[in-house]
Write a protein that holds these residues in place. Structure first.
Motif, PDB file in Angstrom:
ATOM      1  N   PHE A  22       0.854  -1.181   0.000  1.00  0.00           N
ATOM      2  CA  PHE A  22       0.000   0.000   0.000  1.00  0.00           C
ATOM      3  C   PHE A  22       0.892   1.233   0.000  1.00  0.00           C
ATOM      4  CE2 PHE A  22      -2.650  -3.285   1.961  1.00  0.00           C
ATOM      5  CZ  PHE A  22      -3.777  -3.197   1.146  1.00  0.00           C
ATOM      6  N   ALA A  23       0.381   2.351  -0.506  1.00  0.00           N
ATOM      7  CA  ALA A  23       1.161   3.582  -0.600  1.00  0.00           C
ATOM      8  C   ALA A  23       1.713   4.007   0.763  1.00  0.00           C
ATOM      9  CB  ALA A  23       0.318   4.695  -1.213  1.00  0.00           C
ATOM     10  N   GLN A  24       0.906   3.894   1.802  1.00  0.00           N
ATOM     11  CA  GLN A  24       1.363   4.281   3.140  1.00  0.00           C
ATOM     12  C   GLN A  24       2.547   3.426   3.577  1.00  0.00           C
ATOM     13  OE1 GLN A  24       0.011   6.883   5.328  1.00  0.00           O
ATOM     14  NE2 GLN A  24       2.069   6.458   6.092  1.00  0.00           N
ATOM     15  N   THR A  38       3.162  12.180  -2.185  1.00  0.00           N
ATOM     16  CA  THR A  38       4.295  12.133  -3.121  1.00  0.00           C
ATOM     17  C   THR A  38       4.452  10.721  -3.677  1.00  0.00           C
ATOM     18  OG1 THR A  38       5.406  13.908  -1.923  1.00  0.00           O
ATOM     19  CG2 THR A  38       6.779  12.541  -3.362  1.00  0.00           C
ATOM     20  N   VAL A  39       4.345   9.735  -2.811  1.00  0.00           N
ATOM     21  CA  VAL A  39       4.449   8.337  -3.246  1.00  0.00           C
ATOM     22  C   VAL A  39       3.306   8.011  -4.212  1.00  0.00           C
ATOM     23  CG1 VAL A  39       4.334   5.924  -2.475  1.00  0.00           C
ATOM     24  CG2 VAL A  39       5.739   7.579  -1.223  1.00  0.00           C
ATOM     25  N   LEU A  40       2.109   8.484  -3.914  1.00  0.00           N
ATOM     26  CA  LEU A  40       0.973   8.241  -4.814  1.00  0.00           C
ATOM     27  C   LEU A  40       1.223   8.865  -6.193  1.00  0.00           C
ATOM     28  CD1 LEU A  40      -1.950   8.727  -2.305  1.00  0.00           C
ATOM     29  CD2 LEU A  40      -1.428   6.618  -3.577  1.00  0.00           C
ATOM     30  N   THR A  41       1.795  10.048  -6.230  1.00  0.00           N
ATOM     31  CA  THR A  41       2.125  10.685  -7.506  1.00  0.00           C
ATOM     32  C   THR A  41       3.124   9.833  -8.282  1.00  0.00           C
ATOM     33  OG1 THR A  41       1.697  12.891  -6.615  1.00  0.00           O
ATOM     34  CG2 THR A  41       3.103  12.765  -8.579  1.00  0.00           C
ATOM     35  N   VAL A  42       4.132   9.336  -7.598  1.00  0.00           N
ATOM     36  CA  VAL A  42       5.140   8.479  -8.236  1.00  0.00           C
ATOM     37  C   VAL A  42       4.488   7.191  -8.736  1.00  0.00           C
ATOM     38  CG1 VAL A  42       7.204   7.081  -7.786  1.00  0.00           C
ATOM     39  CG2 VAL A  42       7.097   9.455  -7.013  1.00  0.00           C
ATOM     40  N   LEU A  43       3.605   6.617  -7.951  1.00  0.00           N
ATOM     41  CA  LEU A  43       2.927   5.384  -8.363  1.00  0.00           C
ATOM     42  C   LEU A  43       2.069   5.605  -9.607  1.00  0.00           C
ATOM     43  CD1 LEU A  43       2.019   4.067  -4.820  1.00  0.00           C
ATOM     44  CD2 LEU A  43       3.495   2.886  -6.497  1.00  0.00           C
ATOM     45  N   VAL A  44       1.418   6.752  -9.698  1.00  0.00           N
ATOM     46  CA  VAL A  44       0.635   7.071 -10.905  1.00  0.00           C
ATOM     47  C   VAL A  44       1.563   7.148 -12.113  1.00  0.00           C
ATOM     48  CG1 VAL A  44      -0.712   8.888 -12.038  1.00  0.00           C
ATOM     49  CG2 VAL A  44      -1.290   8.166  -9.723  1.00  0.00           C
ATOM     50  N   ARG A  45       2.695   7.827 -11.960  1.00  0.00           N
ATOM     51  CA  ARG A  45       3.664   7.927 -13.066  1.00  0.00           C
ATOM     52  C   ARG A  45       4.181   6.552 -13.472  1.00  0.00           C
ATOM     53  NH1 ARG A  45       6.597  12.777 -10.696  1.00  0.00           N
ATOM     54  NH2 ARG A  45       7.955  11.188  -9.854  1.00  0.00           N
ATOM     55  N   LEU A  46       4.523   5.734 -12.491  1.00  0.00           N
ATOM     56  CA  LEU A  46       5.025   4.387 -12.789  1.00  0.00           C
ATOM     57  C   LEU A  46       3.947   3.528 -13.440  1.00  0.00           C
ATOM     58  CD1 LEU A  46       7.113   3.769  -9.542  1.00  0.00           C
ATOM     59  CD2 LEU A  46       8.009   4.087 -11.869  1.00  0.00           C
TER      60      LEU A  46
END
Length: 118
Positions: A22-24, A38-46
């Motif tokens: 999970f993102a958290q 920030t992690v969620l943004t990176v996950l969307v990009r990935l």
């Protein structure tokens, strides 16, 4: 495909946890301690790059690497060669930098490919 530092850290974590994260949990486990957003943004990009998949679990998403580390490295190597102006020169320079173990692995892979083509 080149990854930024945070993208690489997220992918490393996902490769080390094939069951997914999970993102958290990702944010908590990274040395740089980024915000969950920030992690969620990176996950969307990935995800857009085809490197990460997600599955809804309750109110959150479980994220998994879309391909294993070896597949990613192979794709990155192929993409780098596609960008070379002179592929033969690029391969020659690369081979000149590898260890004897990597050279042996390259020979073995090429020999296996030649045998399969026969």
């Amino acid at each position: 495909m080149r990854l930024g530092n945070l993208e690489r850290s997220v992918m490393e974590a996902l490769w080390n946890h094939p069951e997914g994260m999970f993102a958290q949990d990702l944010a908590d486990g990274l040395a740089s301690r980024p915000a969950v957003t920030t992690v969620l943004t990176v996950l969307v990009r990935l995800s857009r790059k085809g490197l990460v998949s997600r599955e809804r679990q309750g109110r959150a998403h479980l994220y998994r690497a879309g391909a294993d580390r070896d597949t990613f490295v192979a794709e990155t190597m192929r993409a780098a060669l596609d960008e070379a102006g002179d592929v033969e020169a690029a391969v020659s320079r690369f081979v000149g930098t590898v260890s004897p173990e990597v050279a042996a692995a390259l020979r073995e892979a090429l020999d296996g490919r030649d045998e399969a083509a026969r």
